[in-house]
Structures are given as structure tokens and as C-alpha cells.
Design a protein around this motif. Structure first.
Motif, PDB file in Angstrom:
ATOM      1  N   PRO A 218     -75.178-101.554  10.169  1.00 24.51           N
ATOM      2  CA  PRO A 218     -74.746-102.316  11.327  1.00 24.51           C
ATOM      3  C   PRO A 218     -74.094-103.698  10.818  1.00 24.51           C
ATOM      4  O   PRO A 218     -74.592-104.369   9.909  1.00 24.51           O
ATOM      5  N   LEU A 219     -73.066-104.144  11.159  1.00 20.18           N
ATOM      6  CA  LEU A 219     -72.118-105.229  10.647  1.00 20.18           C
ATOM      7  C   LEU A 219     -71.284-105.929  12.043  1.00 20.18           C
ATOM      8  O   LEU A 219     -70.841-105.339  13.004  1.00 20.18           O
ATOM      9  N   ILE A 220     -71.211-107.186  11.856  1.00 20.77           N
ATOM     10  CA  ILE A 220     -70.261-107.890  12.735  1.00 20.77           C
ATOM     11  C   ILE A 220     -69.052-108.116  12.068  1.00 20.77           C
ATOM     12  O   ILE A 220     -68.891-108.280  11.114  1.00 20.77           O
ATOM     13  N   ASN A 221     -67.855-107.883  12.849  1.00 12.39           N
ATOM     14  CA  ASN A 221     -66.823-108.116  12.202  1.00 12.39           C
ATOM     15  C   ASN A 221     -66.502-109.362  11.675  1.00 12.39           C
ATOM     16  O   ASN A 221     -66.643-110.510  12.540  1.00 12.39           O
TER      17      ASN A 221
ATOM     18  N   TYR B 165     -80.183-105.463   3.221  1.00 11.34           N
ATOM     19  CA  TYR B 165     -80.787-104.440   4.252  1.00 11.34           C
ATOM     20  C   TYR B 165     -81.974-103.582   3.405  1.00 11.34           C
ATOM     21  O   TYR B 165     -83.057-103.480   3.897  1.00 11.34           O
ATOM     22  N   GLU B 166     -81.646-103.087   2.308  1.00 10.02           N
ATOM     23  CA  GLU B 166     -82.498-102.325   1.549  1.00 10.02           C
ATOM     24  C   GLU B 166     -83.871-103.399   1.115  1.00 10.02           C
ATOM     25  O   GLU B 166     -84.906-102.763   1.291  1.00 10.02           O
ATOM     26  N   ALA B 167     -83.502-104.547   0.779  1.00 12.03           N
ATOM     27  CA  ALA B 167     -84.795-105.437   0.388  1.00 12.03           C
ATOM     28  C   ALA B 167     -85.577-105.427   1.765  1.00 12.03           C
ATOM     29  O   ALA B 167     -86.758-105.454   1.820  1.00 12.03           O
ATOM     30  N   SER B 168     -85.031-105.875   2.903  1.00 12.08           N
ATOM     31  CA  SER B 168     -85.721-105.817   4.297  1.00 12.08           C
ATOM     32  C   SER B 168     -86.595-104.656   4.330  1.00 12.08           C
ATOM     33  O   SER B 168     -87.674-104.701   5.020  1.00 12.08           O
TER      34      SER B 168
ATOM     35  N   GLU C  10     -83.360-102.605  14.083  1.00  9.92           N
ATOM     36  CA  GLU C  10     -84.651-101.723  13.540  1.00  9.92           C
ATOM     37  C   GLU C  10     -84.064-100.722  12.319  1.00  9.92           C
ATOM     38  O   GLU C  10     -82.947-100.122  12.690  1.00  9.92           O
ATOM     39  N   GLY C  11     -84.831-100.579  11.493  1.00  5.56           N
ATOM     40  CA  GLY C  11     -84.511 -99.496  10.605  1.00  5.56           C
ATOM     41  C   GLY C  11     -83.395-100.352   9.278  1.00  5.56           C
ATOM     42  O   GLY C  11     -82.931 -99.789   8.187  1.00  5.56           O
TER      43      GLY C  11
END
Length: 684
Positions: free
Chosen positions: A6-9, A549-552, A573-574
């Protein structure tokens, strides 16, 4: 490159940041003249966005059909999204100015009046001012439809003029007038009447006196509508230029003002046939048309005259001293005992000037090395370095000539320094030197000792009064020994590896940053204390975001304070359920970069010149440095805690990009910048 995260431009995220600036203009708790200045900042930001980012997207969209595959998004679609958002923001901007700010000024008995609102006496005053100060600066250009349309300057304000006959409306002429905002004050304060204050703009002065300009023509009506063209400001440089780099850069700067048109701001009152004619002549696409009001280059409103008293501005900040650091004693003697941190702008930039000035005259100082990116117009830093050279010190100065929009100024300073005997290094081809470091070599009892200043912001006394940054003084050999190695590499134009304490781009920052995150992941899995706090201007690097994200997902709690662009989406989520992101926009511009890692309970704190963007990690010389002094480390952690508690000026960054203010159930209003000032004041 990571996929399917998931990314915001980044461009849309930037527009969201600029909307936060607009929120400050809409905040009734902000002093009224300051709100006008936030409108000016919004406008200036948007100009640069079009000159650089939109220009780049236009180039990418014209490359080939594979641009979407390479970029991961469709640049043409993004350009369309940008247009839609900007049009909405411009409507909000115009509503704020015309329906709110103007009315609140009137409540303060301050009236911004246009050419149609001038009475006889004020009209005479304006016409006299026009004839004495303005008329001689104007160069009207009559447009001949059989000849090429005149080339419009980048970001200049023009009146597109039509001279019309009453009897024969088909017989008309077009003209252009450039409004001379560079050499003239944009605002004229008119004579006061019955405690009522009046201000008119240069634009309206010219409108009022159009008949003085075109009196030789036999026309009944003169229509004038403001326009502003924004051009592509990216530089095309020969990547292999070496000895003639300054000449090549200077020539490229001349071309910048003639770049491809990116955006035409136009007065919505302009008749459609006039607009159509302009669009055709300028060869503009629909994406580049932005409707506006009668005033463009709103950035000039940063100098809006306050004729209404002190209450309409933020009160002047009484700059605080750094506890224990005296300007009346040798700064080297004090730094030799312990590290000192200057919190800008709450504490004085004069400490840095004092450091350089003492180095310039101290007989024991033999050499000064420094990197310079952006400098003040009348730079005391430069004067101190020149003074040092005149006093026989060896002065090594790396001036980054590729600092965007400061290239011309840096060429000037480079020439000045060289004329005064300073050894100037122009940086490293293809890599900007963005670090903010200074090292002083001093002979003491037959041995060389080193004193350093490392900062998150530029050696620029003007921005130091507006930007929140950290500037660290240290004589710790763990840091100074590595700075010797780093400056040696910069002088030889090579990149060294193997720094144990410094985190240096372009070779080691990414690897070391990932290692610090991996340590937190390992600690959380071992039930040890684990968290990450990061503060920066922008987070756009997709690999870094993937690592966070991996750390989260591993359970590491992550708190981010990001002023500008943030492509990471928290709370997904995830991916990012353990990540929270806030942005603080207030009186001062948050500019410091701070990294904190729990490290099992023995926190590691780093300051850096780098944001987490691909350019900073891979294509610039950046320096991150550990905070080793326990008192300084505690101060930074305390300030971060204050910022994370902000429930007044902090906004939530989320997937909706809606800039929702963070409000808590607490009755206590926490405003980070105010609370930090009080915290530092209490420590004295």
C-alpha cells in the motif's frame, strides 16, 4: 523494487502537504497577517511543484508507452489527478482570500481596494505614484497576429490587454504588460482616513492608469486580465562536464526561464475568446490551465504590510541561550568538555557564527573544512570563512552548485571565496553534497585536536530563524576522526566505506538503516524493548517503506512525524497496523531529521541531513550522526515526546489524505512548538 504494497502517490501526498499549509491560512487562531503569509507560502510551494514535479511528470508521460511499467503508475493519469486537486485547492484559496481574509481585515479597519474603489483623492495619489515610480519600468508589447507570440517569462505576472472600439468591436488590438514585481513593492499603503487604513496592489495601480500607457491609441475601452505562466525548471546538464561545470551550469540557468510551459494561471473574468487565443499561442494542454483570481504570484504576499498593529502577527521570538554554552568564553574550550545542542530557531544561530569567527582568529586553529548547500543573501558564514583565509588558515569549502534554485547564488559565493584565497571544491558530479558538516583542526600542546559542528539544516542564518533544526557541537573523536576521513574523500571526489559511527550516503545509509530496523525486529521477537520513532520532511522510498511494514508486522511500534510527503499508509491490515503518522504545521517549518531506535532499552538516537527518499539514500552525500552525549540525547527524546503529544497543530496522515486534526479527550492543549520553547526556557 517491492510490489503490491500500500502506497500513496508521492505527488498526491505532496499536494496533501500543501493543503495542510492552506489549513493554517484557514485557522482563525492564527494571527491575521500570518494567515495571509501562509497563503503566500501555499502559492510559492505550488509554483515550485509545477516547475519541478509536474514538469518531470510531463517529460515522463511523453517518453513512451512503457512509462507506466517503469514507474509503477501512469503519469498521464497522475497529471489529471493533480489538475483536479489543484483546481479544488485554488477554489479554496480564492474563497479564503476573498470571502474570509478580506472581510477580517475590514473588521480591523484595513481595506485592500482595487482600481474601481479609489475615490478622487486616493486616485490622484495613485496616479502620481504611478507616474513617478512605475510608468518608466513598464514595457508594453503590442501583439501582431502575423508575428510570433512574445515569449513569457517564468512566473512573471502579465496583463493580457485588449483595446476595444465601441462602434466596431471587431476592431481591437492585443497587448502584454509585465508587472514589475521584482524591482517594485507589490503593495502601496494609501493615506489614512478617519483611522481607516487602505492598501492597494501594484496590479491595480497599473489597471487604474492603463490610459496613461495606451493614450496614443484611439480606443474606447481597455480590458486587462492577469496571467502567469509557470515553466519547466529542471536543468539539462552534460553529465560529463568537469572543468567547465560552472559555465555549463550558468548557461543552463539561462535556459531555465525558457523551459516548456507547465501551467497558465488566468483570471476567470477573462473572456473565453481571449483565453482561447492565449492557449493556442502558448501551445498549452488542458491540464496546464488553472483558473485563478485577479492576483497571481501570491508569494509576494509574504511581505504584506502590517498596518494594523502587533496583534496581527506572531509576537517576536526571544531567542534563548543554550544552557552552559557561553558566547563570552572560548567555544572550543567548552566543546572540549562536553557536547552542546543548538535547537533552532528557539536558540540562536549566532553560536555557529561564534564557532566560525573564533576559528578564524584563533592562532591555534590551522584548518577549517565545511560543506555549504544553501546560504543567506548576506552570509555571515561566508564572511567568517573569508576572514579565516585572510588570517592564514587553510579553508576547504565544498559549495554545492546544484542546490536547486540556489545555483546562481552559489556560483556567486564560489567566486567570492576563490577570490579571497579559500580552497573551493564544487562537489561530486552526479551527486549533490547535501550534508551539513564543519570540522576545525586545532594545534594544542603539539597535537592536533578536532572540533565539529554537524547539523540537520543549512548554514543559513536567515532560514535558521524560521526552520526547526538541530545543530550539534562535539569534540568526540568517535565522530571527528570519521569526519576527517569523510572530508578527505570529498576533497578527492571518492566515496569511502567503513564508517563505524557516521551514517553516510550514498554507500552506507540504506544498509545501516535496515540493520537498525532488523535489530528492532529481533528484539521484539525476543520480548525485549522495541520501538522506532522517526522524524523527517519526507518519506517516499518504497524499499524503506517495505522494511517499516515488515517491522510493523513483526510487532514493532513505529511512530512517524513527517512534515511533507508520506507515501506510507498507516493502519493497513497486514502491513502497518503498528504504525502511526502525524504531521505538524505551525509557525516554524519543521525541518529536523531524527531517528530513534529502542535498542532493547538503550536507545540509539541519530540526527541526519537526509530524508528517507531515493535521492537522499542513493544519489546524495548525506551524513547521519549518533547523539552520544546522554544529556543531549535526553533533550532530543524529551522534545520528540512533546511533538508526539501535540493535539493542536498535529494532523493525522492516513489513506484518505484528509489532514484530520488530532484532537484528544485531554483538556490540556498541547502545541509542540510553544511547548518546546517553554521546555528549553525552563532548562536555562
Amino acid at each position: 523494487m517491492p510490489k503490491n504494497i500500500p502506497l500513496i502517490n508521492r505527488e498526491l501526498s505532496w499536494l496533501s502537504f500543501n493543503d495542510r499549509v492552506l489549513q493554517e491560512a484557514d485557522d482563525s487562531t492564527v494571527p491575521l497577517v500570518e494567515r495571509i503569509r501562509f497563503l503566500a507560502i501555499f502559492s510559492s510551494n505550488l509554483d515550485e511543484f509545477y516547475r519541478v514535479r509536474v514538469a518531470t511528470l510531463n517529460r515522463l508521460s511523453n517518453l513512451n508507452t512503457k512509462s507506466k511499467e517503469i514507474l509503477g503508475y501512469n503519469p498521464k493519469k497522475t497529471l489529471n489527478q493533480i489538475k483536479n486537486i489543484v483546481v479544488k485547492q485554488e477554489r479554496k484559496f480564492n474563497h479564503l482570500y476573498e470571502n474570509i481574509i478580506i472581510k477580517e481585515l475590514e473588521q480591523q479597519k484595513i481595506f485592500i481596494i482595487n482600481e474601481k474603489q479609489l475615490n478622487v483623492s486616493r486616485g490622484l495619489f495613485v496616479r502620481e505614484y504611478f507616474r513617478e515610480k512605475v510608468l518608466s519600468t513598464l514595457v508594453p508589447i503590442m501583439i501582431n497576429k502575423d508575428e510570433p507570440f512574445p515569449e513569457l517569462k517564468d512566473r512573471a505576472i502579465y496583463f493580457f490587454v485588449r483595446l476595444v472600439h465601441h462602434k466596431n468591436k471587431e476592431k481591437y488590438r492585443y497587448a502584454l504588460i509585465e508587472i514589475p514585481t521584482d524591482g517594485s513593492n507589490r503593495f502601496l499603503v494609501l493615506p489614512e482616513t478617519n483611522n481607516l487604513k487602505f492598501i492597494t496592489l501594484l496590479d491595480d495601480i497599473v489597471r487604474y492608469c492603463l490610459d496613461d500607457i495606451f493614450f496614443i491609441f484611439n480606443y474606447d475601452d481597455i480590458e486587462a486580465y492577469s496571467i502567469q505562466l509557470t515553466r519547466d525548471a529542471e536543468l539539462d546538464l552534460d553529465k560529463h562536464v568537469s572543468d567547465k561545470f560552472i559555465d555549463a551550469l550558468a548557461k543552463s540557468l539561462q535556459k531555465r526561464g525558457k523551459g516548456k510551459p507547465m501551467r497558465l494561471m488566468y483570471d476567470t473574468e477573462m473572456p473565453l475568446d481571449m483565453l482561447t487565443y492565449l492557449v493556442t499561442e502558448l501551445d498549452l494542454s488542458a491540464d496546464g490551465l488553472i483558473p485563478g483570481n485577479r492576483y497571481h504570484n501570491f508569494k509576494d504576499f509574504i511581505r504584506f504590510p502590517n498596518v494594523g498593529g502587533a496583534a496581527l502577527e506572531y509576537p517576536p521570538l526571544q531567542v534563548l541561550p543554550v544552557k552552559g554554552l557561553s558566547s563570552m568564553k572560548s567555544i572550543f574550550g567548552q566543546i572540549a568538555m562536553r557536547d552542546y545542542l543548538v535547537n533552532l530557531p528557539y536558540q540562536s544561530f549566532d553560536y555557529i557564527i561564534h564557532f566560525l569567527r573564533e576559528a578564524a582568529i584563533d592562532p591555534k586553529v590551522k584548518e577549517i573544512s565545511i560543506t555549504l548547500y544553501r546560504l543567506a543573501e548576506n552570509s555571515r558564514v561566508i564572511h567568517a570563512l573569508i576572514n579565516a583565509a585572510k588570517n592564514g588558515k587553510k579553508v576547504n569549502c565544498l559549495v554545492e552548485l546544484k542546490a536547486r534554485f540556489d545555483e546562481q547564488a552559489n556560483i556567486y559565493w564560489t567566486n567570492r571565496l576563490e577570490e579571497e584565497g579559500v580552497s573551493v571544491n564544487y562537489g561530486i558530479m552526479d551527486y549533490k553534497v547535501h550534508s551539513k558538516i564543519c570540522l576545525v583542526k586545532r594545534l594544542e600542546k603539539g597535537k592536533f585536536f578536532y572540533y565539529a559542528n554537524l547539523a540537520t539544516g543549512n548554514y543559513n542564518e536567515k532560514t535558521a530563524g524560521l526552520y526547526c533544526d538541530y545543530s550539534l557541537f562535539t569534540a568526540n573523536p568517535l565522530i571527528t576522526d570519521e569526519l576527517i576521513k569523510l572530508f578527505d574523500g570529498l576533497q578527492k571526489k571518492v566515496f569511502y566505506k567503513g564508517f563505524e559511527h557516521l551514517i553516510v550516503s550514498p554507500l552506507e545509509s540504506r544498509k545501516k538503516f535496515y540493520a537498525l530496523i532488523d535489530k528492532e525486529i529481533k528484539n521484539v521477537k525476543s520480548a525485549k524493548k522495541a520501538f522506532i520513532i522517526l522524524k523527517m520532511n519526507s518519506l517516499t522510498d518504497e524499499e524503506v517503506i517495505t522494511k517499516l511494514y515488515e517491522a510493523s508486522n513483526a510487532g514493532v511500534k513505529i511512530q512517524l512525524i513527517i512534515r511533507g510527503m508520506c507515501c506510507l499508509i498507516p493502519g493497513v491490515e497486514g502491513f502497518s497496523e503498528n504504525i502511526e503518522v502525524i504531521s505538524i504545521i505551525d509557525r516554524f517549518l519543521e525541518h529536523a531529521r531524527v531517528w530513534v531506535f529502542a535498542n532493547g532499552g538503550k536507545e540509539k538516537v541519530f540526527l541526519s541531513s537526509a530524508d528517507l527518499m531515493p535521492r537522499n539514500l542513493d544519489h546524495r552525500v548525506e551524513v547521519g550522526f549518533p547523539v552520544l552525549d546522554p544529556d543531549v540525547r535526553k533533550e532530543i527524546l524529551d522534545i520528540l515526546e512533546i511533538q508526539l503529544k501535540d493535539n493542536t497543530k498535529a494532523r493525522e496522515i492516513n489513506a484518505q489524505n484528509n489532514n484530520r486534526y488530532i484532537r484528544t479527550s485531554s483538556k490540556v492543549k498541547n502545541r509542540a512548538q510553544k511547548d518546546i520553547y517553554n521546555y528549553l526556557k525552563f532548562k536555562i
